[in-house]
Write a protein that holds these residues in place. Structure first.
Motif, mmCIF file in Angstrom:
data_model
loop_
_atom_site.group_PDB
_atom_site.id
_atom_site.type_symbol
_atom_site.label_atom_id
_atom_site.label_comp_id
_atom_site.label_asym_id
_atom_site.label_seq_id
_atom_site.Cartn_x
_atom_site.Cartn_y
_atom_site.Cartn_z
ATOM 1 N N PHE A 45 -43.171 -36.460 63.425
ATOM 2 C CA PHE A 45 -43.330 -35.090 62.794
ATOM 3 C C PHE A 45 -41.955 -34.456 62.357
ATOM 4 N N PHE A 46 -40.846 -34.852 63.091
ATOM 5 C CA PHE A 46 -39.529 -34.177 62.798
ATOM 6 C C PHE A 46 -39.220 -34.519 61.354
ATOM 7 N N PHE A 47 -39.178 -35.988 61.193
ATOM 8 C CA PHE A 47 -38.610 -36.299 60.022
ATOM 9 C C PHE A 47 -39.525 -36.228 58.702
ATOM 10 N N ASN A 48 -40.935 -36.490 59.039
ATOM 11 C CA ASN A 48 -41.862 -36.177 57.872
ATOM 12 C C ASN A 48 -42.554 -34.993 57.610
ATOM 13 N N ILE A 49 -42.563 -33.857 58.701
ATOM 14 C CA ILE A 49 -42.945 -33.048 58.456
ATOM 15 C C ILE A 49 -41.707 -31.648 58.507
ATOM 16 N N ASN A 50 -40.875 -31.779 59.425
ATOM 17 C CA ASN A 50 -39.943 -30.746 59.371
ATOM 18 C C ASN A 50 -38.929 -30.632 58.259
ATOM 19 N N VAL A 51 -38.510 -32.118 57.949
ATOM 20 C CA VAL A 51 -37.400 -32.400 57.193
ATOM 21 C C VAL A 51 -37.999 -32.517 55.714
ATOM 22 N N LEU A 52 -39.134 -33.146 55.645
ATOM 23 C CA LEU A 52 -39.329 -33.629 54.187
ATOM 24 C C LEU A 52 -40.238 -32.282 53.666
ATOM 25 N N PHE A 53 -41.313 -31.648 54.481
ATOM 26 C CA PHE A 53 -42.010 -30.692 53.989
ATOM 27 C C PHE A 53 -40.884 -29.460 53.613
ATOM 28 N N TRP A 54 -39.929 -29.240 54.593
ATOM 29 C CA TRP A 54 -39.004 -28.211 54.375
ATOM 30 C C TRP A 54 -38.122 -28.477 53.004
ATOM 31 N N ALA A 55 -37.812 -29.423 52.915
ATOM 32 C CA ALA A 55 -37.240 -29.814 51.525
ATOM 33 C C ALA A 55 -38.143 -29.472 50.342
ATOM 34 N N VAL B 151 -33.094 -20.600 58.078
ATOM 35 C CA VAL B 151 -34.044 -19.964 59.066
ATOM 36 C C VAL B 151 -35.420 -20.543 58.824
ATOM 37 N N SER B 152 -35.880 -20.760 57.779
ATOM 38 C CA SER B 152 -37.094 -21.530 57.246
ATOM 39 C C SER B 152 -37.220 -22.693 58.093
ATOM 40 N N PHE B 153 -36.190 -23.508 58.315
ATOM 41 C CA PHE B 153 -36.494 -24.836 59.042
ATOM 42 C C PHE B 153 -37.108 -24.735 60.465
ATOM 43 N N PHE B 154 -36.453 -23.746 61.118
ATOM 44 C CA PHE B 154 -36.949 -23.331 62.515
ATOM 45 C C PHE B 154 -37.925 -22.502 62.627
ATOM 46 N N ALA B 155 -37.985 -21.262 61.780
ATOM 47 C CA ALA B 155 -39.134 -20.311 61.891
ATOM 48 C C ALA B 155 -40.298 -20.982 61.681
ATOM 49 N N VAL C 48 -43.282 -27.531 67.876
ATOM 50 C CA VAL C 48 -43.571 -27.364 69.172
ATOM 51 C C VAL C 48 -44.799 -26.889 69.268
ATOM 52 N N PHE C 49 -45.646 -26.024 68.787
ATOM 53 C CA PHE C 49 -46.907 -25.699 68.859
ATOM 54 C C PHE C 49 -47.965 -26.942 68.759
ATOM 55 N N LEU D 273 -50.414 -26.291 79.064
ATOM 56 C CA LEU D 273 -49.245 -25.486 78.537
ATOM 57 C C LEU D 273 -49.476 -25.107 77.069
ATOM 58 N N GLY D 274 -49.818 -26.292 76.348
ATOM 59 C CA GLY D 274 -49.971 -26.003 74.941
ATOM 60 C C GLY D 274 -50.866 -25.017 74.374
ATOM 61 N N ALA D 275 -51.917 -24.992 75.060
ATOM 62 C CA ALA D 275 -53.029 -23.888 74.663
ATOM 63 C C ALA D 275 -52.675 -22.475 75.233
ATOM 64 N N PHE D 276 -51.620 -22.355 76.166
ATOM 65 C CA PHE D 276 -51.127 -21.173 76.695
ATOM 66 C C PHE D 276 -50.147 -20.482 75.772
ATOM 67 N N VAL D 277 -49.173 -21.475 75.212
ATOM 68 C CA VAL D 277 -48.141 -21.187 74.384
ATOM 69 C C VAL D 277 -48.957 -20.568 72.975
ATOM 70 N N ASN D 278 -50.006 -21.225 72.363
ATOM 71 C CA ASN D 278 -50.801 -20.999 71.510
ATOM 72 C C ASN D 278 -51.410 -19.449 71.552
ATOM 73 N N THR D 279 -52.009 -19.463 72.804
ATOM 74 C CA THR D 279 -52.466 -18.050 72.965
ATOM 75 C C THR D 279 -51.544 -16.859 72.955
#
Length: 328
Positions: A61-71, A158-162, A169-170, A271-277
């Motif tokens: 997820f980090f390299f393929n979504i966060n980094v690649l999609f961000w780029a 900022v977009s990388f984290f936001a 995380v979600f 916890l995941g469902a709670f954070v999503n709520t």
């Protein structure tokens, strides 16, 4: 000329969307192929991939979504791609946990969950493309556009984290029940039936809520095109009993998925469902603030807020009848 350019952009974005996840998919398939060797003599890399399925999913997820999609988002000046991938990433993660060499599970529970996730994914994908007039990357989420204006020159980092790290995380948190379902092998129980019912209810409620919202938006677009006054507020169907029935249905889905894991002794995955709520609560505030800022619907929406439940469908408040009596 304009239509040709739009078609070219649509085709280009569709190709990018299909190619973008291939690094993770091909690496994972390569790992499965090498692990299946008869002697199971694993290198340190394959051994780590074998013993840490959750961490491996996060690395993907980090390299393929966060980094690649961000780029890609910065190259295109639009972070549109994370939206359609929200509709398929849970399905991909469910299949990943089911096929990992460490997986052990009840086959019927696994099949039920994967089938339900496929239904959820198709429902959400259909709603996304219907809303976008069947275009790939026609626009990015309005919240991202607002943040782009808010952060200005700092938006590039900022977009990388936001957008992307927050999505990790979600989504990884929400998808933890898939790991539990494919790590514990116990017979089906009545709680599994209850979980299936809650998940199905969430899919159905979200589908009808989104369809009613789409029909409302389409009707308003037609009225606007004809120069007629548009309708200020959707107050029919499920929206008569809840201001955000689509969010309610979505929460039912994720909490229902959590019931599967809770039944297997891993209630912490709620916890995941709670954070999503909590996230949807924040989004609800943003959406309603946006509604009351629009002059043509501000008064009607404030009245709607006073008389209609926020999430959980319920009967209209008595203040609506009092308002009607005063106007009569």
């Amino acid at each position: 000329m304009g239509k040709t350019k739009t078609n070219h952009s649509n085709l280009q974005n569709a190709i990018i969307a299909f190619v973008a996840p291939l690094p993770s998919i091909l690496f994972y398939l390569y790992f499965l192929t090498h692990y299946s060797e008869p002697d199971h003599s694993l290198s340190s890399l394959w051994s780590w991939c074998y013993h840490h399925p959750i961490l491996l999913a996060n690395v993907f997820f980090f390299f393929n979504i966060n980094v690649l999609f961000w780029a890609i988002g910065h190259l295109q000046s639009s972070h549109w791609m994370i939206d359609p991938y929200w509709t398929v990433l849970p399905l991909l993660l469910g299949c990943y946990y089911a096929t990992h060499p460490l997986a052990t599970y009840n086959i019927w529970r696994s099949r039920a969950v994967i089938l339900l996730t496929l239904m959820w994914s198709l429902r959400l994908s259909h709603n996304y493309f219907r809303r976008e007039n069947w275009q790939w990357g026609a626009r990015e989420d309005w919240r991202f556009t607002d943040m782009r204006q808010q952060y200005g020159k700092n938006w590039w980092w900022v977009s990388f984290f936001a957008i992307y790290f927050a999505q990790q995380v979600f989504l990884m948190g929400l998808s933890l029940p898939y790991y539990t379902i494919h790590a514990v092998e116990t017979p089906l129980s009545m709680w599994d039936i209850a979980a299936i019912a809650v998940c199905l209810a969430g899919i159905v409620v979200a589908y009808y809520a989104d369809t009613q919202l789409h029909e409302f938006s389409t009707k308003n677009a037609e009225l606007k095109a004809c120069g007629k006054p548009i309708l200020p507020t959707l107050d029919d169907g499920l929206w008569k009993y809840s201001r955000h029935p689509n969010y309610f249905g979505e929460q039912l889905w994720w909490w229902g998925l959590g019931i599967f894991a809770w039944n297997l002794g891993q209630g912490w995955t709620f916890l995941g469902a709670f954070v999503n709520t909590l996230c949807l609560a924040y989004v609800t505030v943003l959406v309603e603030e946006r509604m009351v800022k629009q002059p043509f619907r501000a008064e009607a929406y404030r009245q709607y807020q006073k008389t209609t439940s926020v999430w959980i469908p319920w009967f209209k408040s008595s203040s609506l009848e009092e308002t009607k009596d005063k106007t009569n």
